[in-house]
Motif scaffolding. Structure first.
Motif, PDB file in Angstrom:
ATOM      1  N   HIS A  34      11.901   9.528   2.783  1.00 51.48           N
ATOM      2  CA  HIS A  34      10.815   9.455   3.763  1.00 51.48           C
ATOM      3  C   HIS A  34      11.331   9.043   5.136  1.00 51.48           C
ATOM      4  O   HIS A  34      10.925   9.607   6.149  1.00 51.48           O
ATOM      5  N   SER A  35      12.243   8.074   5.193  1.00 46.13           N
ATOM      6  CA  SER A  35      12.762   7.611   6.491  1.00 46.13           C
ATOM      7  C   SER A  35      13.565   8.702   7.198  1.00 46.13           C
ATOM      8  O   SER A  35      13.505   8.822   8.414  1.00 46.13           O
ATOM      9  N   ALA A  36      14.297   9.520   6.442  1.00 43.58           N
ATOM     10  CA  ALA A  36      15.057  10.618   7.042  1.00 43.58           C
ATOM     11  C   ALA A  36      14.107  11.681   7.596  1.00 43.58           C
ATOM     12  O   ALA A  36      14.333  12.228   8.673  1.00 43.58           O
ATOM     13  N   ARG A  37      13.030  11.975   6.859  1.00 41.59           N
ATOM     14  CA  ARG A  37      12.019  12.930   7.360  1.00 41.59           C
ATOM     15  C   ARG A  37      11.389  12.402   8.633  1.00 41.59           C
ATOM     16  O   ARG A  37      11.172  13.137   9.588  1.00 41.59           O
ATOM     17  N   LYS A  38      11.118  11.106   8.645  1.00 45.44           N
ATOM     18  CA  LYS A  38      10.510  10.487   9.823  1.00 45.44           C
ATOM     19  C   LYS A  38      11.460  10.582  11.020  1.00 45.44           C
ATOM     20  O   LYS A  38      11.042  10.874  12.132  1.00 45.44           O
ATOM     21  N   MET A  39      12.770  10.367  10.771  1.00 41.80           N
ATOM     22  CA  MET A  39      13.762  10.455  11.843  1.00 41.80           C
ATOM     23  C   MET A  39      13.825  11.882  12.400  1.00 41.80           C
ATOM     24  O   MET A  39      13.842  12.071  13.614  1.00 41.80           O
ATOM     25  N   SER A  96      11.455  14.197  12.250  1.00 42.15           N
ATOM     26  CA  SER A  96      10.189  14.427  12.958  1.00 42.15           C
ATOM     27  C   SER A  96      10.225  13.815  14.346  1.00 42.15           C
ATOM     28  O   SER A  96       9.771  14.409  15.320  1.00 42.15           O
ATOM     29  N   SER A  97      10.799  12.632  14.446  1.00 43.78           N
ATOM     30  CA  SER A  97      10.913  11.948  15.734  1.00 43.78           C
ATOM     31  C   SER A  97      11.843  12.705  16.683  1.00 43.78           C
ATOM     32  O   SER A  97      11.529  12.887  17.854  1.00 43.78           O
ATOM     33  N   ARG A  98      12.985  13.167  16.181  1.00 43.35           N
ATOM     34  CA  ARG A  98      13.943  13.903  17.018  1.00 43.35           C
ATOM     35  C   ARG A  98      13.359  15.213  17.507  1.00 43.35           C
ATOM     36  O   ARG A  98      13.565  15.602  18.648  1.00 43.35           O
ATOM     37  N   VAL A  99      12.638  15.905  16.645  1.00 43.04           N
ATOM     38  CA  VAL A  99      12.060  17.196  17.014  1.00 43.04           C
ATOM     39  C   VAL A  99      11.073  17.024  18.166  1.00 43.04           C
ATOM     40  O   VAL A  99      10.988  17.876  19.050  1.00 43.04           O
ATOM     41  N   LYS A 100      10.353  15.907  18.182  1.00 43.54           N
ATOM     42  CA  LYS A 100       9.367  15.655  19.241  1.00 43.54           C
ATOM     43  C   LYS A 100      10.007  15.544  20.620  1.00 43.54           C
ATOM     44  O   LYS A 100       9.345  15.734  21.631  1.00 43.54           O
ATOM     45  N   GLU A 101      11.311  15.253  20.673  1.00 38.23           N
ATOM     46  CA  GLU A 101      12.019  15.128  21.951  1.00 38.23           C
ATOM     47  C   GLU A 101      12.309  16.487  22.589  1.00 38.23           C
ATOM     48  O   GLU A 101      12.680  16.550  23.753  1.00 38.23           O
ATOM     49  N   TYR A 102      12.143  17.559  21.826  1.00 41.14           N
ATOM     50  CA  TYR A 102      12.508  18.896  22.291  1.00 41.14           C
ATOM     51  C   TYR A 102      11.288  19.811  22.296  1.00 41.14           C
ATOM     52  O   TYR A 102      10.662  20.014  21.256  1.00 41.14           O
ATOM     53  N   PRO A 103      10.989  20.404  23.442  1.00 42.75           N
ATOM     54  CA  PRO A 103       9.846  21.318  23.484  1.00 42.75           C
ATOM     55  C   PRO A 103      10.125  22.667  22.829  1.00 42.75           C
ATOM     56  O   PRO A 103       9.191  23.399  22.503  1.00 42.75           O
ATOM     57  N   TYR A 104      11.412  22.996  22.613  1.00 47.46           N
ATOM     58  CA  TYR A 104      11.763  24.284  22.025  1.00 47.46           C
ATOM     59  C   TYR A 104      12.695  24.071  20.831  1.00 47.46           C
ATOM     60  O   TYR A 104      13.738  23.429  20.960  1.00 47.46           O
ATOM     61  N   LEU A 123       9.621  21.104   5.716  1.00 44.63           N
ATOM     62  CA  LEU A 123       9.369  21.349   7.143  1.00 44.63           C
ATOM     63  C   LEU A 123       7.941  20.979   7.510  1.00 44.63           C
ATOM     64  O   LEU A 123       7.692  20.396   8.568  1.00 44.63           O
ATOM     65  N   ASP A 124       7.011  21.291   6.635  1.00 41.58           N
ATOM     66  CA  ASP A 124       5.616  20.937   6.872  1.00 41.58           C
ATOM     67  C   ASP A 124       5.458  19.414   6.965  1.00 41.58           C
ATOM     68  O   ASP A 124       4.787  18.906   7.861  1.00 41.58           O
ATOM     69  N   HIS A 125       6.117  18.679   6.076  1.00 41.57           N
ATOM     70  CA  HIS A 125       6.050  17.208   6.112  1.00 41.57           C
ATOM     71  C   HIS A 125       6.647  16.664   7.408  1.00 41.57           C
ATOM     72  O   HIS A 125       6.257  15.578   7.857  1.00 41.57           O
ATOM     73  N   CYS A 126       7.596  17.403   7.985  1.00 40.64           N
ATOM     74  CA  CYS A 126       8.211  16.987   9.259  1.00 40.64           C
ATOM     75  C   CYS A 126       7.445  17.535  10.462  1.00 40.64           C
ATOM     76  O   CYS A 126       7.882  17.384  11.606  1.00 40.64           O
ATOM     77  N   ASN A 127       6.313  18.177  10.210  1.00 41.00           N
ATOM     78  CA  ASN A 127       5.499  18.792  11.270  1.00 41.00           C
ATOM     79  C   ASN A 127       6.283  19.822  12.069  1.00 41.00           C
ATOM     80  O   ASN A 127       6.160  19.895  13.295  1.00 41.00           O
ATOM     81  N   ILE A 128       7.085  20.626  11.366  1.00 40.27           N
ATOM     82  CA  ILE A 128       7.850  21.696  12.001  1.00 40.27           C
ATOM     83  C   ILE A 128       7.372  23.017  11.402  1.00 40.27           C
ATOM     84  O   ILE A 128       7.903  23.501  10.407  1.00 40.27           O
ATOM     85  N   ILE A 129       6.340  23.573  12.003  1.00 39.08           N
ATOM     86  CA  ILE A 129       5.802  24.857  11.558  1.00 39.08           C
ATOM     87  C   ILE A 129       6.074  25.864  12.675  1.00 39.08           C
ATOM     88  O   ILE A 129       5.693  25.643  13.827  1.00 39.08           O
TER      89      ILE A 129
END
Length: 187
Positions: A3-8, A10-18, A56-62
């Motif tokens: 869970h902590s790795a997925r959270k990490m 998800s957090s990193r992806v939010k830093e990038y708009p693309y 990917l869905d759990h990481c909000n990467i769709i």
């Protein structure tokens, strides 16, 4: 992936708009009488695709868009992903992702719509790992270089990010956020 790795991630992806997700299809059956193009996913390959979609869905990467090789094992991988992603992603098949080499992936980046913030490309080895090596900024990919250098295992996904629109990506222009194997995405 814990869970902590997925959270990490998800957090990193939010830093990038693309974001670009480059995936190798799930494990396929051995070549049959119909040849390489028509190889189907094995049961393990079906499970790999399902696990990747769920992770990917759990990481909000769709993805907004998916471009896929039309080879049977790749399109079956995409179909499994779409069961989880729903009808949000635009879907295109591109034969060049089967036999066109690295330039086929680079062409997909150049052709990405301005409105596409998350693009997924589903293809084959060795092209997918080689293309990721070309795209990756070496300053951000030191840990991933070894994994990409030996090739992606079936069902694996490389997550790349940049602040530039995808259509402007070129050699060494994106950060490697993760190289994920299906087993990394287990609950």
């Amino acid at each position: 992936m814990a869970h902590s790795a997925r959270k990490m991630l998800s957090s990193r992806v939010k830093e990038y708009p693309y974001i670009v997700l480059v995936m190798r299809h799930g494990e396929a059956q051995d070549r049959g009488k119909h040849g390489d193009f028509d190889r189907e996913l094995s049961e393990k390959g079906k499970k790999q695709a399902k696990r990747v979609a769920k992770g990917l869905d759990h990481c909000n990467i769709i993805p907004d868009a998916i471009v896929c090789s039309p080879a049977k094992r790749a399109s079956q991988t995409m179909d499994r992903l779409l069961k989880r992603f729903g009808d949000k992603p635009r879907v295109d098949l591109d034969k060049d992702l089967y036999d066109g080499g690295i330039d086929a992936i680079m062409q997909q980046l150049r052709q990405a719509r301005q409105s596409t913030h998350t693009l997924m490309i589903i293809g084959h080895e060795p092209i997918v790992s080689m293309a990721c090596q070309w795209i990756a900024n070496p300053k951000t990919s030191s840990d991933a270089e070894g994994m990409l250098g030996i090739g992606l295992s079936t069902g694996s996904v490389v997550v790349l990010g940049s602040k530039q629109p995808i259509s402007q990506w070129s050699v060494r222009s994106a950060d490697v956020l993760a190289v994920l194997r299906p087993k990394d995405l287990a609950d």
